[in-house]
Every structure is written in C-alpha cells, then in structure tokens.
Design a protein around this motif. Structure first.
Motif, PDB file in Angstrom:
ATOM      1  N   GLY A 389      25.378  43.790  26.786  1.00 20.74           N
ATOM      2  CA  GLY A 389      24.269  42.890  26.491  1.00 20.74           C
ATOM      3  C   GLY A 389      23.198  42.887  27.548  1.00 20.74           C
ATOM      4  O   GLY A 389      22.173  42.218  27.410  1.00 20.74           O
ATOM      5  N   GLN A 390      23.457  43.588  28.670  1.00 18.20           N
ATOM      6  CA  GLN A 390      22.485  43.700  29.764  1.00 18.20           C
ATOM      7  C   GLN A 390      22.035  42.337  30.287  1.00 18.20           C
ATOM      8  O   GLN A 390      20.860  42.097  30.546  1.00 18.20           O
ATOM      9  CB  GLN A 390      21.306  44.570  29.343  1.00 18.20           C
ATOM     10  CG  GLN A 390      21.716  45.997  29.013  1.00 18.20           C
ATOM     11  CD  GLN A 390      22.552  46.641  30.116  1.00 18.20           C
ATOM     12  OE1 GLN A 390      22.108  46.778  31.245  1.00 18.20           O
ATOM     13  NE2 GLN A 390      23.794  47.012  29.790  1.00 18.20           N
ATOM     14  N   MET A 391      23.010  41.447  30.421  1.00 17.83           N
ATOM     15  CA  MET A 391      22.834  40.154  31.076  1.00 17.83           C
ATOM     16  C   MET A 391      24.225  39.709  31.482  1.00 17.83           C
ATOM     17  O   MET A 391      25.187  40.457  31.331  1.00 17.83           O
ATOM     18  CB  MET A 391      22.177  39.135  30.127  1.00 17.83           C
ATOM     19  CG  MET A 391      23.052  38.775  28.931  1.00 17.83           C
ATOM     20  SD  MET A 391      22.386  37.447  27.924  1.00 17.83           S
ATOM     21  CE  MET A 391      21.125  38.301  27.008  1.00 17.83           C
ATOM     22  N   GLY A 392      24.369  38.527  31.981  1.00 13.91           N
ATOM     23  CA  GLY A 392      25.689  37.981  32.254  1.00 13.91           C
ATOM     24  C   GLY A 392      25.806  36.614  31.623  1.00 13.91           C
ATOM     25  O   GLY A 392      25.298  35.629  32.153  1.00 13.91           O
ATOM     26  N   MET A 393      26.433  36.543  30.468  1.00 18.30           N
ATOM     27  CA  MET A 393      26.633  35.259  29.794  1.00 18.30           C
ATOM     28  C   MET A 393      27.980  35.260  29.088  1.00 18.30           C
ATOM     29  O   MET A 393      28.467  36.288  28.638  1.00 18.30           O
ATOM     30  CB  MET A 393      25.531  34.966  28.786  1.00 18.30           C
ATOM     31  CG  MET A 393      24.353  34.206  29.387  1.00 18.30           C
ATOM     32  SD  MET A 393      24.800  32.691  30.304  1.00 18.30           S
ATOM     33  CE  MET A 393      25.477  31.673  29.017  1.00 18.30           C
TER      34      MET A 393
END
Length: 703
Positions: A389-393
C-alpha cells in the motif's frame, strides 16, 4: 548547643516583612511518592489491581454493509445497517458516529490548524498540493440516515462527527438499529497523502486501492471518557467498539481483493487454479506458496473487465474493517502454527514491489504472529494480510505497508529491505495493539504505538538477530530527550498536541519498556506482567492506569517512580561520578581506623589487603534511575554493580556509597552499556582521562 539550636530554628522558621515568624513548608516533591493524584480512583469497573472489575461493561456494534467500488470514477458508494447494543448502565440520549473522511471535505478545518510559511523553493508537486487550483473534496456525502422502518432519523453533523438524535433515550440493555447510506470520492494517497486511498499507475491506467475509514463508524462510549467524540484532525487515530461485520464488496470482475473477515464465497471469486493453490498453502508451514503469480497478474492488468463481482465476508469480534483491491495484485501465502492452530499469513502486491515483497513480506507476517503470540496471547483470528500500500497503516487482519526495489537491476538494498520488514512487522503487530488490546488511540497514542514499537523490536530480532533496530534502544532516544524542552511533551499527552510525534508516541515509550525489561524488572518479571496485561485486556478498552497498575500487580514491583518520571514528565537521565576518595585501614587492637589516601588517581601509595573507595554519585538529570557501575581492576578484570533507583529516595542530587574490594581499581564507568538513556556521558568515567576510552566504546555498542 545553643548555636546549633538557633541554626536549626532558623531553617524551620523565617521572619516576614512585619517581623512575624511564619512556618515554611512544601508539598511532597519526592520522586518516589505514590502515583495517587495522577491515577483515577479504582471502582467496580476498573480495579486497583489493573484488571477489569466485576461490573465492567462494554458496548457492542454490529454492521451489515454493501459497498461498491467505482474504479472508473474512483468513488465508493455504501449502505449499512448498524445495530448498537447499549451494554452500559446508562440511558443514552443520543449516539455519536465518526465521519473520518470529512477530514478531506472541501470545507475541512484540518488544513487551517497547522502553521504554514513560504519556502523559497519547492518541487512543483509539493507546490500543487499546497496551492491547488481546486480543493479536492473527499468528504462523506450522506444520502440518508433512517430508522429501522426507513423513516428519517434526525441527525446533526459536526465536522468529523455525527450525532444521532434519538426520539427517546436508549435504555441500558436495549439495542437500536438504524441505516446510513453514503458516497465519497477516493483520494490519491500517493499525491495527496492519507491513511487510505488509491495509487495510480500510468501503465495500463490501473489503480491499487487500500480502503479504510470508508464507512460511518460508531464512537466508543465507556466509563472513562463517556462518548469519545473528539474531532479527527488526521493524526491521532481511532477509538472503536467491537462487533460483528457482514460485508459485501463489489469490485471489477478482474480484481484480486483482500479484506477483514472470513471469505464466504471463495468458489465464486477465485479461479479453480487459485483455489487449489490456496489449499496447498493452508498446509505449507515452511515456505511461501504463490496463489496468483506475477505472470498472471501482468496479463490481467493489461485489460479492464466491464463486469463486476461481489466478495462476501463475515468478521466476528473485530473493532474495524478495511480492504484492498486491484487487478495488479500478486497473492502469496503460507500457514503459521500458533500453538496448534493454523493461521494464514498473506501478502498482496503489485509487480512493482517484487521481488522484495515475494522474498520478505509473508515471512515477516508469519514472524510477527509467532513472536507476538509468544509474549502476549495466541493470535485469535484466522489470517493476517500485508498489502503493498506504500504507507504504514493497520486494521484488523489487514495492513498497508511500503517497500519497492530500489536498485537498477530490479533488486533492493538492505536499507529498503529492512525498512519494509520493519514497517510490516510493526503494522501486523497492531493486530495485537490496539486491534485486540483495544486502547483509545485518539487520546493515548503511546498505548498502541509505544507498546507495539517495543514488541516490534523482539520480532525484528527473531526475524534477524542482526536487525538494525532504529527505535527503542536507550541510546537512540538520547537526542530527542536532550533536545529543546519547549518542543518536548510528556508521553502522557494527546498525540495531536505534541511536536515530535514519532519520538514521543513510538520511541520514548518503547525505550521505557525496554529499560523496564532489560534493566529494572528483569525479563522474567516483565514478561509475566506484560503478558498478564495483554490477556486481561484482550477485546476490552484499557486505560493508562490499567496498564500501570497491572504491571505492578503482576510483578510485585512498585514502579510509580518510573511511570511518573518517564511518562508524566520530560525529565532526562544524567548520572555521573562527582568524586572518589580512597581509604586504607589501620588496625589497633579491636579498632579499625580508616585513613584517606590522597595520592592522585585510584592507585594507593602502598599495597593493601583491602581497598575501600568512597564514591559520590551526582544526578544533574531529573529522572531517578538505577546507578549501574562497572569497575575495571588493575589486573584487567571487570565487575559490575547495580544500585536500585531507590538509592535516590533521600537525596535527589547526590549520594555516596562505599565500594570495597580485595583488588585495586583502575577505572570506574557508569552505565557502560548505555542502558539508561543518559544524555551526558562526559561525567560517567573516573579518572577523567578514561572518558575517551568510554566514548570509543560507546560507538561499538549494538544498536
């Protein structure tokens, strides 16, 4: 005697401007005073031991949702039926619903609360984001809010919160069912930021979707906050109730989708080949099995299906829901044995993330489940998914992570690999904190981020004993703790109101727990207490007091001094050696006389059978911590002595201790392994000339 008496009298009393004598007093400033004023009074819901009481209650919220993803217009449309169970002892006059997407509404106040200034230069992309010609409108468009029978239900929207105005109070023990329908424009999280959204790929005009906060969600109501209806400004995350979800998600027919919950119609949405591979993966514990290959995904992404399909999920006892979908996704899997129960580790990723994801993502998921289960409780859900997802969640059973190959040949550097594995472990770890140990993220960010960052360290070291841990070791927090005090807040601060969010909510609390385990409590006592807290508050809403009290209750160690110093203040550790005196002994009959040896250094003027050193330790720092002393003898051997933090209980500035040995000391060092986050080590060595050796030694310490 008269002089002494007058002197004592002058300390106890002082004359005021009228010549009258008044008593001078002060409040208890001792660093070891009990944490009574700071903690709430125990009650039948939350006990003095830190565990839930006999009358502990918790609300339950069930959702039935139908969601449609419009890929052509990057839009979500949904309808939901919410069943709210009032398990509290209170009658509720209204209900509160979270509308998190309204943070992205055209009229959102979120951009207005942060200062801004002109930079002399900025990239065109940053400029366009800062000064858009037309502001993106990604807020909820609420189409209807109705009663169970379809009649309109009065409601009031206040930015990211919506109040449901009940005709009559919802009585304790009763349920209320109502419906909401809505739509919103999905944001491009790669260009506009955000905790969910889509990433666009110009090649073949495709999108990867990572979707969360996509539905109106009930706020928490409990006996600590009442309604947790603080506005969502974008940083401090979420407070949510547990419940059961039935979710139908309609997407383009050629999409691969992962979501919270158990897939109900596997045979309808997967090909026979994919089903067969999935069955193999469910029995494969030692390697990764690819369910949809890169070659297959590349073929699919070259065209777009005109038809749709609906994925059907049921999730029991989860606090939230999220999903990811794309025609680009590769899918791999492996089975994980959690004390005899099979849990599936999955990864969904585009070819742009391979081979990095294929090599490490699912294995990192599996390692996280194993390590966290060992130190807390057995992972209770059936799967955990890592998504490119190219983020951190993080969300229940699914998380969105970064990482793409960075080398010209399509490979990846160690820097990129370790960052991807680190974030994956961290986000999968959030399944435990706060997705199961369900703390209030909006109020106390550290209770999930800090505890999870500590656990992340253990999982990283299990994954790779040489893992380059960047956050959590005491020496790594020194720069932050010794910084400008005007820009540092105590850990016990709301996340929206702190400057260095990462250091405050992640790094410092993780360091605090590491110090508790490694230096103060010891592994056995700490691990038992931490496991006790985790198991006591599974699927419940713990508060900070519940954590503090449980750690003491389960270990038998009074830690009030530690919580106050590390969590309620911005004090720092600084302990040094102020002076050292040497004493020789003379025996005369039954009397032993100590004679100070005033020669320079630690050497004695003549040989002795016993060496006595009177060492005065100073504490310029505000934190009380153990004094960890390493003595190096002239024969090259070393001995370590640890004085508990309570040594400072009578004098917060300095303390003197005698150390005796049959061997002569050559040098003395305080905190030689950098265990206490000492912000100034220039006073840690004696004689002073050994400080240079200490500085060289520090640079070699792992971490």
């Amino acid at each position: 005697m008269k002089k002494i008496g007058l002197l004592l009298f002058s300390f106890a009393f002082a004359a005021n401007s009228y010549g009258q004598i008044t008593k001078q007093g002060h409040t208890n400033q001792n660093k070891f005073k009990q944490l009574k004023q700071e903690l709430p009074t125990p009650n039948l819901e939350r006990t003095a031991s830190g565990k839930p009481g006999k009358e502990y209650t918790q609300q339950k919220v069930d959702y039935v949702m139908d969601i449609t993803l419009d890929d052509a217009n990057t839009k979500i449309t949904g309808s939901e039926t919410i069943t709210y169970h009032n398990n509290s002892k209170d009658d509720l006059e209204y209900l509160w619903v979270q509308l998190d997407q309204n943070m992205r509404a055209a009229d959102s106040k979120t951009p207005d609360i942060s200062p801004s200034s002109i930079r002399t230069k900025m990239s065109k992309g940053r400029y366009n984001r800062a000064f858009p010609e037309e502001r993106f409108d990604g807020g909820f468009n609420i189409m209807s809010v109705t009663n169970k029978d379809g009649s309109p239900l009065l409601h009031t929207i206040n930015q990211t919160m919506m109040r449901i105005n009940l005709v009559e109070p919802l009585a304790s023990g009763d349920t209320f069912e109502f419906n909401i329908s809505w739509w919103y424009n999905i944001n491009n999280h790669r260009t506009d930021g955000g905790r969910s959204g889509y990433e666009h790929f110009d090649e073949n005009d495709n999108n990867n979707y990572v979707i969360a906060q996509f539905y109106p969600r009930m706020c928490v109501y409990d006996n600590v906050e009442g309604w947790q209806n603080d506005q969502f400004w974008g940083r401090s995350e979420f407070a949510l109730e547990f419940g059961d979800f039935t979710v139908n998600i309609t997407v383009p027919e050629d999409h691969m989708l992962g979501a919270t919950g158990v897939l109900q119609n596997e045979s309808e949405v997967l090909t026979k080949k994919e089903q067969k591979r999935l069955e193999t993966a469910r029995k494969t514990f030692d390697d990764v099995v690819v369910i949809r290959t890169q070659k297959e995904a590349e073929k699919i992404e070259k065209s777009k299906a005109s038809s749709t399909k609906t994925w059907k999920f049921v999730a029991e006892n989860v606090r939230d829901y999220a999903f990811a979908t794309s025609r680009k996704f590769i899918w791999d899997a492996m089975a994980v044995d959690i004390n005899g129960k099979t849990v599936m580790a999955y990864s969904l990723y585009s070819k742009e993330a391979n081979p990095l994801y294929g090599d490490h993502s699912t294995k990192a998921v599996a390692q996280t489940l194993e390590t966290y289960s060992k130190y807390t409780f057995d992972y209770p859900y059936h799967k955990a998914i890592s998504v490119d997802g190219q983020m951190g969640m993080e969300y229940p059973q699914i998380c969105f992570n970064p990482g793409r190959p960075d080398l010209p040949d399509g490979g990846y550097s160690d820097r990129v690999k370790y960052r991807m594995v680190k974030v994956t472990i961290h986000e999968v770890g959030h399944n435990f904190f706060p997705m199961i140990v369900n703390s209030d993220e909006r109020q106390w960010t550290w209770m999930d981020e800090g505890l999870n960052s500590y656990m992340e360290m253990l999982a990283e070291l299990d994954y790779d004993p040489n893992f380059p841990i960047t956050r959590g070791y005491p020496k790594n927090i020194v720069r932050y703790m010794s910084g400008d005090q005007s820009r540092i807040a105590p850990i016990m601060s709301k996340g929206d109101n702190v400057y260095s969010f990462g250091s405050n909510a992640y790094g410092k609390p993780a360091t605090a727990l590491w110090i508790l385990r490694e230096t103060i409590m010891g592994k056995e006592l700490f691990d038992h207490a931490f496991r006790t807290y985790s198991q006591r508050w599974m699927f419940k809403h713990p508060s900070p007091a519940d954590f503090f009290r449980t750690m003491e209750d389960a270990s038998g160690i009074d830690l009030d001094w530690f919580w106050r110093g590390w969590f309620y203040t911005t004090d720092v550790t600084d302990i040094g050696i102020k002076s050292v005196k040497k004493y020789a002994t003379k025996e005369s009959g039954d009397t032993v006389e100590f004679v100070e040896d005033t020669t320079e250094g630690l050497g004695f003027s003549k040989n002795e059978n016993k060496y006595h050193y009177e060492i005065t330790y100073e504490k310029p720092g505000g934190l009380v911590m153990p004094i960890i002393v390493e003595f190096t003898y002239k024969d090259g051997t070393k001995e370590k002595k640890t004085y508990p933090a309570q040594i400072w209980r009578y004098d917060d500035k300095e303390v003197t201790k005698v150390f005796s040995s049959s061997k002569q000391i050559e040098s003395i060092m305080i905190d030689p392994d950098l265990e206490t986050a000492d912000v100034d080590t220039s006073n840690n060595a004696f004689p002073k000339e050994t400080a240079n050796k200490f500085d060289k030694f520090k640079s070699k310490i792992k971490g």
